[in-house]
Motif scaffolding. Structure first.
Motif, PDB file in Angstrom:
ATOM      1  N   LEU A  40     -40.603   3.844   9.911  1.00 40.92           N
ATOM      2  CA  LEU A  40     -41.576   2.885   9.672  1.00 40.92           C
ATOM      3  C   LEU A  40     -41.404   2.210   8.138  1.00 40.92           C
ATOM      4  O   LEU A  40     -41.919   0.976   7.964  1.00 40.92           O
ATOM      5  CB  LEU A  40     -42.951   3.456  10.006  1.00 40.92           C
ATOM      6  CG  LEU A  40     -43.322   3.529  11.377  1.00 40.92           C
ATOM      7  CD1 LEU A  40     -44.802   3.995  11.597  1.00 40.92           C
ATOM      8  CD2 LEU A  40     -42.893   2.172  12.325  1.00 40.92           C
ATOM      9  N   SER A  41     -40.906   2.908   7.332  1.00 37.28           N
ATOM     10  CA  SER A  41     -40.881   2.740   6.076  1.00 37.28           C
ATOM     11  C   SER A  41     -39.850   1.419   5.918  1.00 37.28           C
ATOM     12  O   SER A  41     -39.918   0.396   4.852  1.00 37.28           O
ATOM     13  CB  SER A  41     -40.220   3.641   4.988  1.00 37.28           C
ATOM     14  OG  SER A  41     -39.027   3.901   5.440  1.00 37.28           O
ATOM     15  N   LEU A  42     -39.044   1.020   6.779  1.00 36.17           N
ATOM     16  CA  LEU A  42     -38.217  -0.049   6.912  1.00 36.17           C
ATOM     17  C   LEU A  42     -38.790  -1.365   6.879  1.00 36.17           C
ATOM     18  O   LEU A  42     -38.445  -2.369   6.523  1.00 36.17           O
ATOM     19  CB  LEU A  42     -37.232  -0.049   8.033  1.00 36.17           C
ATOM     20  CG  LEU A  42     -35.955   0.810   8.101  1.00 36.17           C
ATOM     21  CD1 LEU A  42     -35.264   0.921   9.464  1.00 36.17           C
ATOM     22  CD2 LEU A  42     -34.987   0.409   7.039  1.00 36.17           C
ATOM     23  N   ARG A  43     -40.439  -1.238   7.325  1.00 36.76           N
ATOM     24  CA  ARG A  43     -41.245  -2.674   7.481  1.00 36.76           C
ATOM     25  C   ARG A  43     -41.299  -3.145   6.030  1.00 36.76           C
ATOM     26  O   ARG A  43     -41.177  -4.498   6.091  1.00 36.76           O
ATOM     27  CB  ARG A  43     -42.270  -2.185   7.908  1.00 36.76           C
ATOM     28  CG  ARG A  43     -43.420  -3.298   7.989  1.00 36.76           C
ATOM     29  CD  ARG A  43     -44.473  -3.055   8.739  1.00 36.76           C
ATOM     30  NE  ARG A  43     -45.406  -1.845   8.427  1.00 36.76           N
ATOM     31  CZ  ARG A  43     -46.227  -1.148   9.168  1.00 36.76           C
ATOM     32  NH1 ARG A  43     -46.470  -1.608  10.194  1.00 36.76           N
ATOM     33  NH2 ARG A  43     -46.669   0.008   8.659  1.00 36.76           N
ATOM     34  N   PHE A  44     -41.473  -2.197   4.957  1.00 36.65           N
ATOM     35  CA  PHE A  44     -41.776  -3.002   3.690  1.00 36.65           C
ATOM     36  C   PHE A  44     -40.283  -3.585   2.928  1.00 36.65           C
ATOM     37  O   PHE A  44     -40.547  -4.777   2.645  1.00 36.65           O
ATOM     38  CB  PHE A  44     -41.937  -1.880   2.834  1.00 36.65           C
ATOM     39  CG  PHE A  44     -43.247  -1.014   3.286  1.00 36.65           C
ATOM     40  CD1 PHE A  44     -44.231  -1.623   3.229  1.00 36.65           C
ATOM     41  CD2 PHE A  44     -43.133   0.262   3.706  1.00 36.65           C
ATOM     42  CE1 PHE A  44     -45.376  -0.723   3.912  1.00 36.65           C
ATOM     43  CE2 PHE A  44     -44.085   0.902   4.190  1.00 36.65           C
ATOM     44  CZ  PHE A  44     -45.307   0.490   4.123  1.00 36.65           C
ATOM     45  N   ALA A  45     -39.027  -3.253   3.426  1.00 34.53           N
ATOM     46  CA  ALA A  45     -37.885  -4.123   3.041  1.00 34.53           C
ATOM     47  C   ALA A  45     -38.005  -5.413   3.942  1.00 34.53           C
ATOM     48  O   ALA A  45     -37.292  -6.353   3.232  1.00 34.53           O
ATOM     49  CB  ALA A  45     -36.681  -3.031   3.676  1.00 34.53           C
TER      50      ALA A  45
END
Length: 218
Positions: free
Chosen positions: A209-214
């Motif tokens: 889910l950290s990909l969302r910020f990218a």
């Protein structure tokens, strides 16, 4: 009719997969740009194959959200769509979370070592700015759980959702933001070594889910 040899079937399967992978990678790395028209004959000539595997690959890419087909008109590379990318990310995160939860209790020590080795390769690739190697190492890291989870449908679902995330991964792994994934991987490995299936699963989910910020450019 005689049963075809398995050798021939494997060759045909590999051809289809190779064509699919080549077109997918060309879309992800920008060789085939968003909005670009895709013609079977031109792609076949470029890859040195007939139109049939190209058409099959384009159908798979359409299902994955990387290609837009307008019957009787044209087939083009899909524009980046934050909404569909977020949807794919959420499903991928859930599948990887499930894979980790199922896999951790059965992971042999060799698999735990494979996780650590993949993360070392991932960190080394980021250090020198090798995006392709970083993506390959990250794939190898998460594949350990998928391979060991015992649920074949996890891999089938991921085949549909992962390709659209490649664009986001490429941007992330080319930036300093990716360094945070190394630490996230280390935490996942530590939890897996303790056989904490629930903790590992949640850490894997957080990593995806950290990909969302990218994707949002933050």
């Amino acid at each position: 009719m005689p049963v075809p040899s398995s050798r021939g079937v494997r060759k045909r399967s590999l051809l289809r997969d190779d064509v699919y992978a080549s077109l997918r990678d060309a879309i992800v790395d920008g060789t085939l740009a968003p909005g670009e028209r895709l013609r079977d004959a031109e792609l076949g000539a470029w890859l040195g194959v007939s139109r049939t595997p190209v058409r099959e690959a384009l159908l798979r890419l359409e299902r994955a959200g990387l290609v837009v087909a307008r019957p009787g008109r044209s087939t083009t590379v899909a524009e980046f769509d934050p909404a569909s990318t977020l949807s794919a990310q959420q499903v991928s995160a859930a599948m990887h979370e499930l894979a980790a939860r199922l896999a951790v209790p059965r992971l042999p020590d060799t698999a735990l070592d494979a996780l650590a080795d993949a993360n070392r390769r991932f960190a080394a690739a980021l250090e020198v700015g090798d995006v392709e190697a970083a993506m390959a190492a990250d794939d190898g890291f998460h594949a350990v759980f998928v391979a060991a989870c015992g649920n074949s449908m996890v891999a089938e679902v991921l085949e549909q959702t992962t390709p659209v995330l490649r664009r986001v991964e490429r941007l992330r792994f080319a930036s300093l933001q990716a360094r945070g994934s190394v630490a996230q991987h280390e935490r996942i490995i530590a939890l897996a070594r303790r056989r904490d299936a629930e903790g590992t699963a949640l850490a894997v989910r957080e990593n995806w889910l950290s990909l969302r910020f990218a994707a949002a450019g933050t």
